[in-house]
Motif scaffolding. Structure first.
Motif, PDB file in Angstrom:
ATOM      1  N   SER A 155       0.852  -1.184   0.000  1.00 49.98           N
ATOM      2  CA  SER A 155       0.000   0.000   0.000  1.00 49.98           C
ATOM      3  C   SER A 155       0.888   1.234   0.000  1.00 49.98           C
ATOM      4  O   SER A 155       1.861   1.305   0.739  1.00 49.98           O
ATOM      5  N   GLY A 197      -3.516   5.093   2.027  1.00 48.89           N
ATOM      6  CA  GLY A 197      -4.850   4.682   2.444  1.00 48.89           C
ATOM      7  C   GLY A 197      -5.235   3.261   2.112  1.00 48.89           C
ATOM      8  O   GLY A 197      -6.370   2.972   1.771  1.00 48.89           O
ATOM      9  N   GLY A 198      -4.297   2.337   2.173  1.00 50.08           N
ATOM     10  CA  GLY A 198      -4.580   0.939   1.865  1.00 50.08           C
ATOM     11  C   GLY A 198      -4.486   0.603   0.385  1.00 50.08           C
ATOM     12  O   GLY A 198      -4.666  -0.550   0.002  1.00 50.08           O
ATOM     13  N   ASN A 206      -7.444  -0.815  -3.545  1.00 48.05           N
ATOM     14  CA  ASN A 206      -7.457  -1.106  -2.120  1.00 48.05           C
ATOM     15  C   ASN A 206      -8.097  -2.481  -2.014  1.00 48.05           C
ATOM     16  O   ASN A 206      -9.324  -2.600  -2.038  1.00 48.05           O
ATOM     17  N   ASP A 245      -8.360  -4.617   0.371  1.00 45.75           N
ATOM     18  CA  ASP A 245      -9.157  -4.912   1.565  1.00 45.75           C
ATOM     19  C   ASP A 245     -10.605  -4.470   1.403  1.00 45.75           C
ATOM     20  O   ASP A 245     -11.519  -5.161   1.830  1.00 45.75           O
ATOM     21  N   SER A 246     -10.815  -3.303   0.806  1.00 41.48           N
ATOM     22  CA  SER A 246     -12.183  -2.804   0.651  1.00 41.48           C
ATOM     23  C   SER A 246     -12.731  -3.066  -0.755  1.00 41.48           C
ATOM     24  O   SER A 246     -13.842  -2.660  -1.061  1.00 41.48           O
ATOM     25  N   PHE A 249      -1.195  10.184   7.011  1.00 38.08           N
ATOM     26  CA  PHE A 249      -1.086   8.737   6.886  1.00 38.08           C
ATOM     27  C   PHE A 249      -0.116   8.165   7.915  1.00 38.08           C
ATOM     28  O   PHE A 249       0.817   8.828   8.336  1.00 38.08           O
ATOM     29  N   HIS A 307       1.761   4.087   8.807  1.00 37.90           N
ATOM     30  CA  HIS A 307       1.881   2.686   8.421  1.00 37.90           C
ATOM     31  C   HIS A 307       1.298   1.823   9.523  1.00 37.90           C
ATOM     32  O   HIS A 307       1.719   1.894  10.667  1.00 37.90           O
ATOM     33  N   ASN A 308       0.314   1.023   9.189  1.00 39.62           N
ATOM     34  CA  ASN A 308      -0.306   0.105  10.135  1.00 39.62           C
ATOM     35  C   ASN A 308       0.511  -1.181  10.136  1.00 39.62           C
ATOM     36  O   ASN A 308       0.379  -2.011   9.234  1.00 39.62           O
ATOM     37  N   TYR A 323      -1.454  -4.645  10.079  1.00 43.80           N
ATOM     38  CA  TYR A 323      -2.065  -5.088   8.824  1.00 43.80           C
ATOM     39  C   TYR A 323      -1.175  -4.853   7.608  1.00 43.80           C
ATOM     40  O   TYR A 323      -1.490  -5.293   6.515  1.00 43.80           O
ATOM     41  N   TYR A 343      -0.262  -1.954   5.933  1.00 45.26           N
ATOM     42  CA  TYR A 343      -0.582  -0.980   4.907  1.00 45.26           C
ATOM     43  C   TYR A 343      -0.602   0.433   5.485  1.00 45.26           C
ATOM     44  O   TYR A 343      -0.627   0.622   6.684  1.00 45.26           O
ATOM     45  N   LYS A 398      -2.448   3.743   6.315  1.00 41.31           N
ATOM     46  CA  LYS A 398      -3.846   4.103   6.557  1.00 41.31           C
ATOM     47  C   LYS A 398      -3.970   5.580   6.915  1.00 41.31           C
ATOM     48  O   LYS A 398      -3.008   6.218   7.334  1.00 41.31           O
TER      49      LYS A 398
END
Length: 193
Positions: A63, A66-67, A100, A102-103, A152, A154-155, A158, A160, A162
């Protein structure tokens, strides 16, 4: 250097300073000739901006905002075919650039002979078309400023990037893509018919 390449380089510098692994996951760009050869006989011409982004880099494994990740040109061509089959009654004149996963939200650059070529999103689960940005350049400039404004993060869990400040991100997005202009592009129904 164009504003698009300048914005892409600002994103790359930020990623390189904060998340080297993400910056290094971006594949080297393609030449104009390589892009032209790969796209073959698409039923429309790709915009200068689409050529430019694939000349800058040819996809990412992570990512980058935002993913969403940047497709490789081959990945974009495959997804274009998937959406073409998915929307059988449509004459799609848009080319996928980011996703993205995931979504299940996909970012397409509209490729028509229009003054402005907006960025739209389409979801596989809910095939609603939403105009998000007035152009690929304005999208990238929004994202570059969002990075520099610490919108933003970095998660790590997960894996990515975000959005941690959606209100600030929306404000930056509308700075480059005025809401009334985005709404007007949607109302003109320039997209998929």
């Amino acid at each position: 250097m164009s504003s698009l390449t300048e914005g892409l380089n600002r994103i790359l510098i930020w990623l390189d300073e904060h998340y080297t692994d993400i910056a290094s996951s971006l594949s080297p760009g393609l030449s104009y000739g390589e892009i032209t050869k790969k796209i073959g006989d698409l039923p429309f011409k790709l915009s200068r901006e689409v050529y430019e982004i694939f000349q800058w880099r040819n996809g990412s494994n992570n990512s980058i905002f935002g993913g969403a990740s940047l497709f490789s040109l081959n990945g974009s061509l495959t997804l274009y075919q998937d959406f073409k089959d998915y929307f059988l009654d449509s004459d799609i004149k848009a080319f996928p650039i980011f996703a993205n996963e995931d979504s299940a939200e996909y970012y397409f650059a509209v490729c028509e002979t229009l003054e402005e070529l907006p960025i739209i999103t389409i979801g596989f689960d809910e095939p609603e078309i939403i105009v998000k940005y007035t152009s690929l350049t304005n999208m990238i400039l929004s994202i570059a400023e969002a990075y520099e404004s610490k919108v933003f993060i970095h998660n790590e869990r997960y894996g990515y990037i975000k959005i941690i400040n959606p209100n600030l991100f929306q404000s930056i997005r509308y700075k480059y893509n005025p809401k009334n202009k985005v709404d007007l592009l949607y109302e003109k129904q320039l997209i998929i018919r």
